[in-house]
Scaffold this motif. Structure first.
Motif, PDB file in Angstrom:
ATOM      1  N   UNK A 327       0.841  -1.203   0.000  1.00 32.12           N
ATOM      2  CA  UNK A 327       0.000   0.000   0.000  1.00 32.12           C
ATOM      3  C   UNK A 327       0.876   1.253   0.000  1.00 32.12           C
ATOM      4  N   UNK A 328       0.617   2.143  -0.951  1.00 32.11           N
ATOM      5  CA  UNK A 328       1.457   3.331  -1.138  1.00 32.11           C
ATOM      6  C   UNK A 328       0.751   4.633  -0.771  1.00 32.11           C
ATOM      7  N   UNK A 329      -0.386   4.515  -0.059  1.00 28.05           N
ATOM      8  CA  UNK A 329      -1.119   5.724   0.319  1.00 28.05           C
ATOM      9  C   UNK A 329      -1.957   6.304  -0.796  1.00 28.05           C
ATOM     10  N   UNK A 330      -2.217   5.505  -1.836  1.00 29.16           N
ATOM     11  CA  UNK A 330      -2.916   5.996  -3.024  1.00 29.16           C
ATOM     12  C   UNK A 330      -4.305   6.545  -2.694  1.00 29.16           C
ATOM     13  N   UNK A 331      -4.595   7.719  -3.229  1.00 22.48           N
ATOM     14  CA  UNK A 331      -5.916   8.337  -3.104  1.00 22.48           C
ATOM     15  C   UNK A 331      -6.235   9.074  -4.394  1.00 22.48           C
ATOM     16  N   UNK A 332      -7.468   8.978  -4.827  1.00 26.84           N
ATOM     17  CA  UNK A 332      -7.928   9.915  -5.852  1.00 26.84           C
ATOM     18  C   UNK A 332      -9.288  10.456  -5.451  1.00 26.84           C
TER      19      UNK A 332
END
Length: 415
Positions: A327-332
């Motif tokens: 998990x890379x902290x991805x957010x959209x």
């Protein structure tokens, strides 16, 4: 029979139950979901309720509808987690033993943390829009309001959906324009940050939206109290901002259950490995969504991406395999800017919001960090996606759990 217990049937917990029910052998594992509430809310819809864009029926459904068959669903308040004994104690006295525990208890507003905020003017001239009750009360107030000073305020970070207060200010501008009374409404955006957006790059690129819409801005405002008798908020430096309607985002805190169980930080968020989603103190306890202390956005898209990665790590844990540090902290997140337009931002732990296209490189159809009607249509479509795909654990086509670099312009930032 082994037991996997999920605490919370909000976005994150419901998604995890849907992901895991088809992955775990039914003759070996019993999945149990516990939540005290019977109603499941589409929380992004609370932003639209005050402006009569959504109705109350569009933002809530029965939670049981989204819990898959084969999952034990318990509607009870959780009293305590006993991690040393691998047990969860419910308020009615029931004990649930677990082999694996997933904490998805979310975050709640705590207006009582600021003097005078939850006083006699709560939901009369002082409102939140992060709860169904607050959003509905604000809708009723706006319907009859004749104008004055509208203050949109953030108490402190972190908060659920960090862009929502800005969206509220933009939608208020559009709403009062459509009512033909924008000249009677003075809108001020008040934040404890040094800029309107939580990410410096976004602030630099998009600050003009506040100026263009005639929205005043007060930054570095650390609230000390709400003086509801004189209609003003006051910070520790004695700066005062007057209001006729205060729309505030109170302190966000993890569930009080986490504090009772001695498992959280100062704000009751669970210390969690930011790459694996395993909790820091107990290897058979995992956490995701708003309940964690991760330096990621507290938003539905983040919980969705986390759920896809955590599902694989749960299976790896059961099989005795090393967990993926994925998990890379991805957010959209879509940002409504009013007037039927919206922005789209895409970022993670190491990248601030980037320019480019989404989800297809060079094609879009959505543009990042740019206003468009297409982005607004994407925002409006998300409610259908939420109810029909996201919380049912259905993968959203072409959208990866980790942040894709294709078709985007990156600048490195600190993790």
């Amino acid at each position: 029979m082994k037991n996997l217990v999920i605490l919370g049937a909000g976005t994150a917990g419901t998604m995890m139950s849907n992901h895991l029910v088809s992955k775990l052998p039914k003759n070996e594992w019993q999945i149990t979901v516990v939540d005290q509430y019977k109603t499941h809310y589409y929380q992004p819809g609370f932003l639209f309720l005050p402006f009569d864009i959504y109705t109350t029926k569009q933002v809530k459904k029965k939670g049981a509808k989204f819990i898959p068959k084969g999952v034990n669903y318990i509607n009870e308040k959780i009293e305590l987690i006993q991690p040393d004994d691998n047990k969860v104690l419910l308020e009615n006295g029931t004990e649930l033993a677990y082999d694996i525990l997933i904490i998805a208890t979310g975050t709640k507003i705590a207006p009582e943390e600021v003097e005078g905020m939850k006083g006699p003017e709560w939901h009369k001239s002082v409102f939140d829009f992060y709860t169904y009750e607050g959003s509905k009360a604000l809708r009723d107030k706006f319907r009859e309001w004749e104008g004055g000073k509208l203050v949109v305020h953030i108490t402190e970070m972190p908060i659920k959906c960090p862009v929502a207060p800005l969206e509220f200010a933009f939608l208020a501008d559009s709403y009062f324009k459509n009512k033909g009374m924008r000249d009677k409404v003075d809108i001020t955006f008040v934040t404890p940050l040094g800029g309107a957006f939580t990410k410096p790059k976004a602030t630099k690129a998009l600050h003009h939206l506040l100026t263009d819409k005639g929205i005043k801005e007060v930054t570095d405002f650390n609230i000390e109290r709400v003086d509801y008798e004189n209609n003003k908020i006051i910070d520790y430096a004695e700066t005062e901002v007057p209001y006729d309607i205060l729309v505030t985002v109170p302190t966000n805190m993890g569930d009080a259950l986490i504090e009772r169980s001695g498992m959280g930080d100062d704000l009751n968020f669970v210390p969690t490995n930011k790459a694996t989603l395993q909790t820091e103190d107990h290897e058979n306890i995992f956490a995701l969504g708003d309940a964690t202390n991760l330096p990621a956005s507290k938003a539905g898209s983040v919980a969705h991406f986390e759920a896809e990665i955590l599902t694989e790590n749960i299976l790896r844990y059961i099989n005795g395999e090393p967990l993926k540090e994925e998990f890379d902290g991805h957010a959209n997140c879509f940002i409504e800017t009013g007037g039927g337009k919206a922005l789209l931002i895409d970022f993670n732990y190491t990248h601030e919001p980037v320019e480019g296209t989404f989800p297809f490189p060079g094609v879009g159809p959505l543009n990042l960090l740019k206003e468009s009607r297409t982005n607004h249509m994407g925002k409006m479509a998300f409610r259908w996606i939420y109810w029909n795909m996201l919380i049912k654990g259905i993968h959203i086509p072409f959208v990866s759990a980790t942040m894709s670099e294709k078709g985007k312009h990156f600048e490195e930032t600190e993790a």
